[in-house]
Design a protein around this motif. Structure first.
Motif, PDB file in Angstrom:
ATOM      1  N   UNK A  11     -21.941  23.595  33.642  1.00 30.17           N
ATOM      2  CA  UNK A  11     -21.982  24.641  32.626  1.00 30.17           C
ATOM      3  C   UNK A  11     -21.270  25.878  33.162  1.00 30.17           C
ATOM      4  N   UNK A  12     -20.818  26.720  32.273  1.00 30.49           N
ATOM      5  CA  UNK A  12     -20.040  27.896  32.666  1.00 30.49           C
ATOM      6  C   UNK A  12     -20.656  29.155  32.078  1.00 30.49           C
ATOM      7  N   UNK A  13     -20.576  30.233  32.843  1.00 34.07           N
ATOM      8  CA  UNK A  13     -21.123  31.507  32.391  1.00 34.07           C
ATOM      9  C   UNK A  13     -20.825  32.604  33.386  1.00 34.07           C
ATOM     10  N   UNK A  14     -21.708  33.583  33.451  1.00 35.84           N
ATOM     11  CA  UNK A  14     -21.491  34.768  34.272  1.00 35.84           C
ATOM     12  C   UNK A  14     -22.645  34.938  35.243  1.00 35.84           C
ATOM     13  N   UNK A  15     -22.311  35.160  36.487  1.00 37.70           N
ATOM     14  CA  UNK A  15     -23.288  35.532  37.516  1.00 37.70           C
ATOM     15  C   UNK A  15     -23.261  37.045  37.670  1.00 37.70           C
ATOM     16  N   UNK A  16     -24.430  37.668  37.616  1.00 37.59           N
ATOM     17  CA  UNK A  16     -24.508  39.119  37.758  1.00 37.59           C
ATOM     18  C   UNK A  16     -25.518  39.474  38.841  1.00 37.59           C
ATOM     19  N   UNK A  17     -25.138  40.415  39.687  1.00 36.25           N
ATOM     20  CA  UNK A  17     -26.040  40.942  40.724  1.00 36.25           C
ATOM     21  C   UNK A  17     -25.399  42.180  41.320  1.00 36.25           C
ATOM     22  N   UNK A  18     -26.242  43.140  41.665  1.00 38.12           N
ATOM     23  CA  UNK A  18     -25.783  44.360  42.341  1.00 38.12           C
ATOM     24  C   UNK A  18     -24.702  45.090  41.547  1.00 38.12           C
ATOM     25  N   UNK A  19     -24.770  44.999  40.212  1.00 41.62           N
ATOM     26  CA  UNK A  19     -23.828  45.711  39.372  1.00 41.62           C
ATOM     27  C   UNK A  19     -22.513  45.010  39.137  1.00 41.62           C
TER      28      UNK A  19
END
Length: 210
Positions: A11-19
């Motif tokens: 699956x594909x998407x967005x990883x977000x962390x620390x802004x």
């Protein structure tokens, strides 16, 4: 036992962390037989994961760690299948960033055994990429599901919050490299590898960690 198998989707998407935000492709692993499965990580696309389950009983949604790109679809998959979500308690701090109003249903603990489809998964606590990161070892299948602890060519990233490079190297050295060399390592991102293929890199990792 012979019917127990490992299935894979991406699956594909967005990883977000620390802004920051990064486009990522995530591996989703299903282990089981024609009647029941476990889902190892549930990222980005709950409909695709439920489709892969194909009406089977989901014993549990197992989270290798709490980063959003491994858990953001977990509640929707759990709701669609009636399965509990299990996470190591030390990763609640990361889980809560994505799901502040929805707790996991249970905990994963080092040494815990989970049975599905005639095989057994053993939980190995492998902190470093995240404090509550775990790998899942299926000795009958000769397979390790490493999450983001071990990849083809090296350990998972440790440059962000709640991660630590010496800790991940020690986790790999102590918990993973003792497994049989032929053990297939199915990772959280990218291609699979084997324990034997990664073992020679250990001295390089240890040197970098000094």
């Amino acid at each position: 036992m012979s019917d127990t198998r490992v299935e894979h989707l991406t699956t594909s998407g967005v990883f977000t962390l620390d802004g920051g935000s990064w486009e990522v492709d995530n591996n989703v692993w299903l282990v089981g037989d024609d009647d029941e499965v476990v889902v190892i990580d549930a990222p980005h696309d709950p409909a695709a994961i439920v489709e892969a389950v194909d009406g089977r009983r989901v014993v549990a949604v197992l989270c290798t760690h709490g980063h959003n790109d491994h858990v953001n679809a977990a509640p929707a998959v759990a709701e669609a299948t009636g399965a509990p979500i299990l996470l190591h308690p030390e990763d609640r701090v990361l889980w809560d960033m994505t799901h502040p109003d929805r707790a996991p249903d249970g905990e994963l603990a080092d040494g815990q055994s989970l049975k599905v489809g005639g095989t057994e998964l053993t939980v190995l606590h492998t902190p470093g990429h995240a404090p509550g990161a775990v790998c899942l070892y299926a000795p009958d299948l000769g397979v390790l599901f490493s999450g983001d602890t071990l990849f083809q060519g090296g350990p998972g990233a440790t440059g962000r919050s709640y991660s630590d490079f010496p800790t991940i190297v020690e986790s790999i050295r102590r918990r993973l490299l003792s497994l049989p060399e032929e053990t297939v390592v199915n990772t959280g991102h990218g291609d699979s590898t084997t324990i034997g293929a990664e073992a020679p890199h250990l001295q390089e990792w240890l040197y970098r960690g000094q």
